[in-house]
Write a protein that holds these residues in place. Sequence first.
Motif, mmCIF file in Angstrom:
data_model
loop_
_atom_site.group_PDB
_atom_site.id
_atom_site.type_symbol
_atom_site.label_atom_id
_atom_site.label_comp_id
_atom_site.label_asym_id
_atom_site.label_seq_id
_atom_site.Cartn_x
_atom_site.Cartn_y
_atom_site.Cartn_z
ATOM 1 N N ASN A 151 0.826 -1.210 0.000
ATOM 2 C CA ASN A 151 0.000 0.000 0.000
ATOM 3 C C ASN A 151 0.860 1.261 0.000
ATOM 4 O OD1 ASN A 151 -2.565 -1.258 0.025
ATOM 5 N ND2 ASN A 151 -2.342 -1.647 2.211
ATOM 6 N N TYR A 152 2.082 1.162 0.515
ATOM 7 C CA TYR A 152 2.957 2.330 0.617
ATOM 8 C C TYR A 152 3.371 2.850 -0.758
ATOM 9 C CZ TYR A 152 3.533 1.028 5.571
ATOM 10 O OH TYR A 152 3.325 0.716 6.886
ATOM 11 N N GLN A 153 3.200 2.050 -1.792
ATOM 12 C CA GLN A 153 3.537 2.500 -3.147
ATOM 13 C C GLN A 153 2.666 3.678 -3.579
ATOM 14 O OE1 GLN A 153 5.469 -1.242 -5.325
ATOM 15 N NE2 GLN A 153 3.266 -1.439 -5.050
ATOM 16 N N ARG A 154 1.536 3.872 -2.892
ATOM 17 C CA ARG A 154 0.649 4.994 -3.195
ATOM 18 C C ARG A 154 0.928 6.203 -2.300
ATOM 19 N NH1 ARG A 154 -2.350 0.415 -3.120
ATOM 20 N NH2 ARG A 154 -3.576 0.963 -1.289
ATOM 21 N N VAL A 155 1.923 6.095 -1.449
ATOM 22 C CA VAL A 155 2.329 7.188 -0.563
ATOM 23 C C VAL A 155 3.274 8.106 -1.344
ATOM 24 C CG1 VAL A 155 3.614 7.748 1.542
ATOM 25 C CG2 VAL A 155 2.082 5.762 1.501
ATOM 26 N N PRO A 156 3.053 9.431 -1.277
ATOM 27 C CA PRO A 156 3.972 10.338 -1.970
ATOM 28 C C PRO A 156 5.433 10.047 -1.611
ATOM 29 C CG PRO A 156 2.107 11.563 -1.089
ATOM 30 C CD PRO A 156 1.995 10.154 -0.554
ATOM 31 N N PHE A 157 6.273 10.080 -2.610
ATOM 32 C CA PHE A 157 7.725 9.905 -2.512
ATOM 33 C C PHE A 157 8.177 8.459 -2.345
ATOM 34 C CE2 PHE A 157 6.865 14.198 -0.829
ATOM 35 C CZ PHE A 157 7.390 14.919 -1.899
ATOM 36 N N VAL A 158 7.278 7.509 -2.145
ATOM 37 C CA VAL A 158 7.704 6.110 -2.110
ATOM 38 C C VAL A 158 7.822 5.646 -3.559
ATOM 39 C CG1 VAL A 158 7.110 3.749 -1.436
ATOM 40 C CG2 VAL A 158 6.705 5.645 0.150
ATOM 41 N N ARG A 159 9.009 5.216 -3.927
ATOM 42 C CA ARG A 159 9.277 4.812 -5.306
ATOM 43 C C ARG A 159 8.945 3.337 -5.563
ATOM 44 N NH1 ARG A 159 10.281 9.648 -7.235
ATOM 45 N NH2 ARG A 159 12.243 10.628 -6.693
ATOM 46 N N ARG A 160 9.262 2.501 -4.562
ATOM 47 C CA ARG A 160 9.090 1.070 -4.788
ATOM 48 C C ARG A 160 8.982 0.349 -3.454
ATOM 49 N NH1 ARG A 160 13.574 -2.692 -5.732
ATOM 50 N NH2 ARG A 160 14.829 -0.816 -5.838
ATOM 51 N N VAL A 161 8.151 -0.676 -3.427
ATOM 52 C CA VAL A 161 8.045 -1.567 -2.273
ATOM 53 C C VAL A 161 8.098 -2.988 -2.811
ATOM 54 C CG1 VAL A 161 6.623 -2.346 -0.354
ATOM 55 C CG2 VAL A 161 6.641 0.075 -0.964
ATOM 56 N N THR A 162 8.961 -3.801 -2.238
ATOM 57 C CA THR A 162 9.116 -5.181 -2.684
ATOM 58 C C THR A 162 9.009 -6.100 -1.475
ATOM 59 O OG1 THR A 162 10.633 -4.452 -4.418
ATOM 60 C CG2 THR A 162 10.639 -6.808 -3.881
ATOM 61 N N LEU A 163 8.171 -7.110 -1.583
ATOM 62 C CA LEU A 163 8.130 -8.153 -0.562
ATOM 63 C C LEU A 163 9.246 -9.136 -0.913
ATOM 64 C CD1 LEU A 163 6.705 -9.277 1.935
ATOM 65 C CD2 LEU A 163 5.194 -10.535 0.387
ATOM 66 N N VAL A 164 10.361 -9.035 -0.203
ATOM 67 C CA VAL A 164 11.545 -9.838 -0.484
ATOM 68 C C VAL A 164 11.316 -11.291 -0.070
ATOM 69 C CG1 VAL A 164 14.005 -10.131 0.068
ATOM 70 C CG2 VAL A 164 13.043 -7.827 -0.206
ATOM 71 N N ARG A 165 10.657 -11.461 1.082
ATOM 72 C CA ARG A 165 10.352 -12.806 1.580
ATOM 73 C C ARG A 165 9.010 -12.743 2.282
ATOM 74 N NH1 ARG A 165 14.313 -14.311 5.883
ATOM 75 N NH2 ARG A 165 12.837 -13.375 7.304
ATOM 76 N N PRO A 166 8.072 -13.623 1.907
ATOM 77 C CA PRO A 166 6.774 -13.616 2.595
ATOM 78 C C PRO A 166 6.907 -14.100 4.031
ATOM 79 C CG PRO A 166 6.849 -15.361 0.945
ATOM 80 C CD PRO A 166 8.142 -14.608 0.849
ATOM 81 N N GLY A 167 5.934 -13.716 4.831
ATOM 82 C CA GLY A 167 5.903 -14.125 6.230
ATOM 83 C C GLY A 167 5.546 -15.587 6.396
ATOM 84 N N ASP A 168 5.639 -16.058 7.627
ATOM 85 C CA ASP A 168 5.396 -17.465 7.938
ATOM 86 C C ASP A 168 3.951 -17.883 7.687
ATOM 87 O OD1 ASP A 168 8.044 -17.477 8.755
ATOM 88 O OD2 ASP A 168 7.537 -17.183 10.868
ATOM 89 N N THR A 169 3.003 -17.035 8.068
ATOM 90 C CA THR A 169 1.594 -17.421 7.932
ATOM 91 C C THR A 169 0.826 -16.560 6.947
ATOM 92 O OG1 THR A 169 0.993 -16.029 9.818
ATOM 93 C CG2 THR A 169 1.492 -18.339 10.273
ATOM 94 N N THR A 170 1.334 -15.363 6.663
ATOM 95 C CA THR A 170 0.696 -14.463 5.703
ATOM 96 C C THR A 170 1.786 -13.617 5.054
ATOM 97 O OG1 THR A 170 -1.048 -12.805 5.392
ATOM 98 C CG2 THR A 170 0.203 -12.678 7.433
ATOM 99 N N GLY A 171 1.520 -13.088 3.889
ATOM 100 C CA GLY A 171 2.529 -12.368 3.119
ATOM 101 C C GLY A 171 3.317 -11.340 3.899
ATOM 102 N N HIS A 172 2.623 -10.486 4.648
ATOM 103 C CA HIS A 172 3.300 -9.416 5.373
ATOM 104 C C HIS A 172 3.361 -9.689 6.872
ATOM 105 C CE1 HIS A 172 3.787 -6.709 1.972
ATOM 106 N NE2 HIS A 172 2.689 -7.281 1.524
ATOM 107 N N GLY A 173 3.205 -10.955 7.265
ATOM 108 C CA GLY A 173 3.222 -11.326 8.672
ATOM 109 C C GLY A 173 4.625 -11.577 9.196
ATOM 110 N N ALA A 174 4.698 -12.190 10.378
ATOM 111 C CA ALA A 174 5.978 -12.458 11.041
ATOM 112 C C ALA A 174 6.907 -13.209 10.096
ATOM 113 C CB ALA A 174 5.754 -13.253 12.316
ATOM 114 N N GLY A 175 8.134 -12.761 10.046
ATOM 115 C CA GLY A 175 9.133 -13.365 9.180
ATOM 116 C C GLY A 175 9.247 -12.700 7.819
ATOM 117 N N ALA A 176 8.280 -11.876 7.447
ATOM 118 C CA ALA A 176 8.334 -11.193 6.155
ATOM 119 C C ALA A 176 9.499 -10.207 6.138
ATOM 120 C CB ALA A 176 7.026 -10.457 5.878
ATOM 121 N N VAL A 177 10.117 -10.100 4.988
ATOM 122 C CA VAL A 177 11.157 -9.095 4.765
ATOM 123 C C VAL A 177 10.686 -8.233 3.605
ATOM 124 C CG1 VAL A 177 13.554 -8.679 4.081
ATOM 125 C CG2 VAL A 177 13.008 -10.574 5.620
ATOM 126 N N ARG A 178 10.734 -6.930 3.801
ATOM 127 C CA ARG A 178 10.258 -6.005 2.773
ATOM 128 C C ARG A 178 11.280 -4.904 2.545
ATOM 129 N NH1 ARG A 178 5.276 -3.523 6.294
ATOM 130 N NH2 ARG A 178 6.519 -2.144 7.591
#
Length: 147
Positions: A26-53
Motif C-alpha cells: 500500500n505504501y507504493q501509493r504514498v507520496p515519494f515512495v518509489r518502490r516496495v518489494t516483498l523480499v520474503r513472505p511471512g510465515d503465515t501471511t505475506g506481510h506477517g511475522a518473518g516477512a522481509v520487505r
Amino acid sequence: MRTVDIERTIAAPRSDVFDWLTDATNYQRVPFVRRVTLVRPGDTTGHGAGAVRLIVTPLLRLTEEIIEYDPPRLMRYRLLKSVPPLRHQDGSISFDEVPGGTRVHWFADFEMATPILSGLCTRTFRPIIVGGVHLVLNTAERELKGI
C-alpha cells in the motif's frame, strides 16, 4: 538515538487500518515512495511475522523484517539494512479501538550510523523520518475514509 512517537486516530475499523498499514505494498501509493518489494513472505501471511520487505524512497532505502504480527493489535519490525546507514531499535505500530475509529501508535528509535557527527546527522534526518510516517498515515486515512 532519536524517537519517532506518533499517534493518530483514523476513522475506520481497526481490522481495516491494521490490514492497510501492515501491507507495505500500500505504501507504493504514498507520496515519494518509489518502490516496495516483498523480499520474503511471512510465515503465515505475506506481510506477517518473518516477512522481509524493501521500501525505497528518494532519501531512504530500508530493508525491514516483521518480527511480531498480531492482527489487529500490533506489528513489530526491525531494520536489517538501510541506505543511509541507520542504527535502529525495534519499531512498532499498535492499533486500538477508540470512539470514532482506530488509534494508531507508531513508535521507533533510530540514529544515523556515521563515524562522526552522528548526533547532528540524526537530528537533521529525524524530520524526514517523521514526515515519512505522517505521509503513510495521511495516505491510509485518505484511502480508508468511508469504510
